[in-house]
Write an enzyme that holds these catalytic residues in place. Structure first.
Site, PDB file in Angstrom:
ATOM      1  N   LYS A   1      -8.907   3.324-118.905  1.00  0.00           N
ATOM      2  CA  LYS A   1      -8.588   4.412-117.987  1.00  0.00           C
ATOM      3  C   LYS A   1      -9.695   4.636-116.959  1.00  0.00           C
ATOM      4  O   LYS A   1      -9.455   5.213-115.908  1.00  0.00           O
ATOM      5  CB  LYS A   1      -8.284   5.678-118.775  1.00  0.00           C
ATOM      6  CG  LYS A   1      -6.986   5.490-119.561  1.00  0.00           C
ATOM      7  CD  LYS A   1      -6.536   6.707-120.300  1.00  0.00           C
ATOM      8  CE  LYS A   1      -5.204   6.460-120.975  1.00  0.00           C
ATOM      9  NZ  LYS A   1      -5.295   5.510-122.096  1.00  0.00           N
TER      10      LYS A   1
HETATM   11  C1  LIG Z   1      -4.220   5.022-122.703  1.00  0.00           C
HETATM   12  C2  LIG Z   1      -4.455   3.829-123.534  1.00  0.00           C
HETATM   13  C3  LIG Z   1      -3.420   2.922-123.810  1.00  0.00           C
HETATM   14  C4  LIG Z   1      -2.003   3.150-123.332  1.00  0.00           C
HETATM   15  O1  LIG Z   1      -1.865   3.012-121.942  1.00  0.00           O
HETATM   16  P1  LIG Z   1      -0.621   3.662-121.193  1.00  0.00           P
HETATM   17  O2  LIG Z   1      -0.908   3.494-119.748  1.00  0.00           O
HETATM   18  O3  LIG Z   1      -0.576   5.097-121.612  1.00  0.00           O
HETATM   19  O4  LIG Z   1       0.586   2.908-121.642  1.00  0.00           O
HETATM   20  C5  LIG Z   1      -3.727   1.800-124.551  1.00  0.00           C
HETATM   21  N1  LIG Z   1      -4.969   1.588-125.034  1.00  0.00           N
HETATM   22  C6  LIG Z   1      -5.977   2.434-124.801  1.00  0.00           C
HETATM   23  C7  LIG Z   1      -7.315   2.151-125.380  1.00  0.00           C
HETATM   24  C8  LIG Z   1      -5.766   3.575-124.039  1.00  0.00           C
HETATM   25  O5  LIG Z   1      -6.769   4.415-123.800  1.00  0.00           O
END
Ligand SMILES: *Cc1c(COP(=O)(O)O)cnc(C)c1O
Length: 500
Positions: free
Chosen positions: A113
């Site tokens: 993110k």
């Molecule tokens: C947020 C997250 C996901 C999922 O991603 P999305 O965009 O919500 O589908 C997968 N792995 C990690 C480590 C995350 O932080």
């Protein structure tokens, strides 16, 4: 370029407004009115540029109301060596000629993110200037773990912003929690909400839609904005790394001109994998997007049956950032694969809100199945996958990426498709040290304290602890607020000084 709502009942807006509003006023999500298509030569051209340069080129196509200088200054403020621990920003580790891992966790908080959230505040502050707004931006975030810390870190001490993060008291890892409650910065606030992620998320949605709260804020010179993955400013930066991975394979002659590849994406809110779909819409040669879920496999069922049914038990898993039963960004996919049929989308979303379930028509389902394939992994399967990757390649996966690894193996077994594949690795294994050690050497765990496990994992594998996770145990705790879902509004009023 303008942006339209997936529910079709709000006027189209410019990029700057999309980024500040997050959600459209009719409850829909903003989608660009068209997707620019890149010729293959432009994709090839990307392989001669650095990651920030690739980002500027691709992002500029969508932010047409921003000047090139605004886009590039924002990108450089985000993707630089102070924030990322590698110059490549997003390294691609080639494990075998047909399998690469795209490491999306070299940012400040070591989860994917960061790629979007390091950029978002800079897009937002430029958007406010552009629209001549004098208001202070208040960011509300519900987090299943990684978003919260990444958002706190990126908005920290950005002038004219305040950020309030709600995390579910049950359902984030000890390290994730520690990262959040030790957050520094004068404009950062962290609140533990009783319940799971869906409780926190629907609580935040309610705050956004609370007219009285909005009125109070307006008169205090403040306005809400969202950093959740429904914000177009979150999604857009994620499109870049799909192109970047492809360009790298091309540069290193691991794929031929125009060759299609697959991506495997560990999925929760459907943001990351949707960015892959958008890249494909823009002309990136993608054959399949393989959606990997954990035991909260509502999306796997949806891809396989065309029925989205959230009426099922919520499971707490070892991949907590994917413990989600309402995947908000799916709405954008539905809008696009129905050729922008807002009426259909509205019906399905109304049905979901009222009854917890909807079923798409067969034609739409077929279109989705042409691109997407999905399966899921239990916790035991995830642990076995972590061990498998380490045994075969000496490569460490965090549990989210472990889910992806399992589903990738299953995909190959079931379909026989040997298309070259990039697996998106979404978190550093050190963020989930306990479960990674549990997969590799469970006998070493006895009596160990959570935060000492980082050192144990480093010792067992020789992998370095990423810099953003070092010294976590000695940082002072700065945030102790707690709330039930009903009390969330009161806590926000208290933080913003709105109580009479
Ligand atoms: C947020 C997250 C996901 C999922 O991603 P999305 O965009 O919500 O589908 C997968 N792995 C990690 C480590 C995350 O932080």
């Amino acid at each position: 370029m303008l942006y339209e709502s997936t529910r079709g009942q709000a006027p189209p807006v410019k990029a700057a407004e999309t980024i500040l509003q997050g959600l459209a006023p009719d409850g829909g999500l903003y989608v660009p009115e068209f997707f620019p298509r890149l010729r293959f030569s432009s994709i090839e051209e990307l392989s001669r540029h650095s990651y920030p340069e690739q980002a500027v080129r691709l992002i500029s196509l969508f932010l047409t109301d921003f000047s090139p200088a605004e886009v590039s200054s924002a990108v450089l403020a985000a993707y630089n060596p102070l924030k990322f621990d590698t110059e490549e920003i997003v390294p691609l580790k080639v494990l075998a000629p047909d399998v690469g891992i795209l490491e999306l966790w070299h940012g400040p908080t070591h989860a994917f993110k960061d790629l979007a959230l390091t950029l978002l505040p800079h897009l937002m502050t430029r958007a406010t200037q552009k629209l001549g707004l004098e208001k202070e931006i208040v960011i509300l975030v519900a987090t299943s773990g990684d978003t919260g810390k990444a958002a706190l870190e990126s908005f920290r001490d950005v002038p004219k912003t305040r950020i309030i993060v709600f995390f579910p008291s049950e359902g984030v890892s000890e390290i994730q929690k520690r990262q959040m409650i030790t957050q520094e910065g004068e404009n950062t606030f962290v609140v533990a909400v009783e319940g799971n992620f869906d409780d926190a998320q629907s609580g935040v949605k309610q705050l956004f839609g609370d007219p009285e709260l909005r009125r109070k804020m307006e008169s205090a010179g403040m306005t809400f904005s969202s950093a959740n993955s429904i914000n177009w400013g979150r999604l857009l930066p994620q499109v870049v790394y799909y192109f970047s991975a492809y360009a790298r394979l091309l540069r290193d002659k691991l794929i031929r001109h125009g060759e299609e590849i697959n991506f495997v994406v560990p999925t929760g809110n459907f943001g990351n994998i949707l960015a892959g779909f958008l890249a494909r819409e823009m002309g990136l040669p993608v054959r399949r997007l393989i959606l990997a879920a954990n035991a909260n496999n509502v999306l796997t069922d949806f891809i396989n049956t065309g029925i989205y049914d959230r009426r099922r038990p919520f499971h707490r898993t070892i991949s907590p950032s994917m413990d989600i039963l309402i995947s908000s960004n799916l709405e954008r996919l539905l809008y696009l694969v129905t050729d922008r049929n807002a009426e259909k989308v509205r019906q399905w979303m109304t049905s979901l809100a009222r009854t917890g379930v909807y079923q798409i028509d067969q034609a739409t389902h077929e279109r989705i199945k042409q691109v997407f394939w999905s399966s899921w992994a239990s916790d035991d399967e995830t642990l076995a996958a972590i061990k498998d990757a380490y045994t075969r390649y000496g490569y460490l996966l965090d549990p989210h990426t472990g889910v992806a690894w399992h589903v990738f193996n299953r995909y190959r077994e079931e379909t026989g498709d040997s298309t070259k594949t990039v697996i998106l690795s979404t978190a550093s294994p050190f963020k989930f040290a306990r479960d990674v050690i549990r997969a590799l050497a469970p006998e070493k765990l006895a009596g160990k304290e959570e935060l000492s496990l980082l050192y144990l994992l480093a010792e067992l594998t020789g992998w370095p602890i990423p810099r953003g996770l070092q010294g976590l145990e000695s940082k002072p705790i700065r945030h102790t607020r707690k709330a039930t879902r009903e009390k969330m509004r009161g806590v926000v009023e208290e933080i913003l000084g709105l109580t009479p």
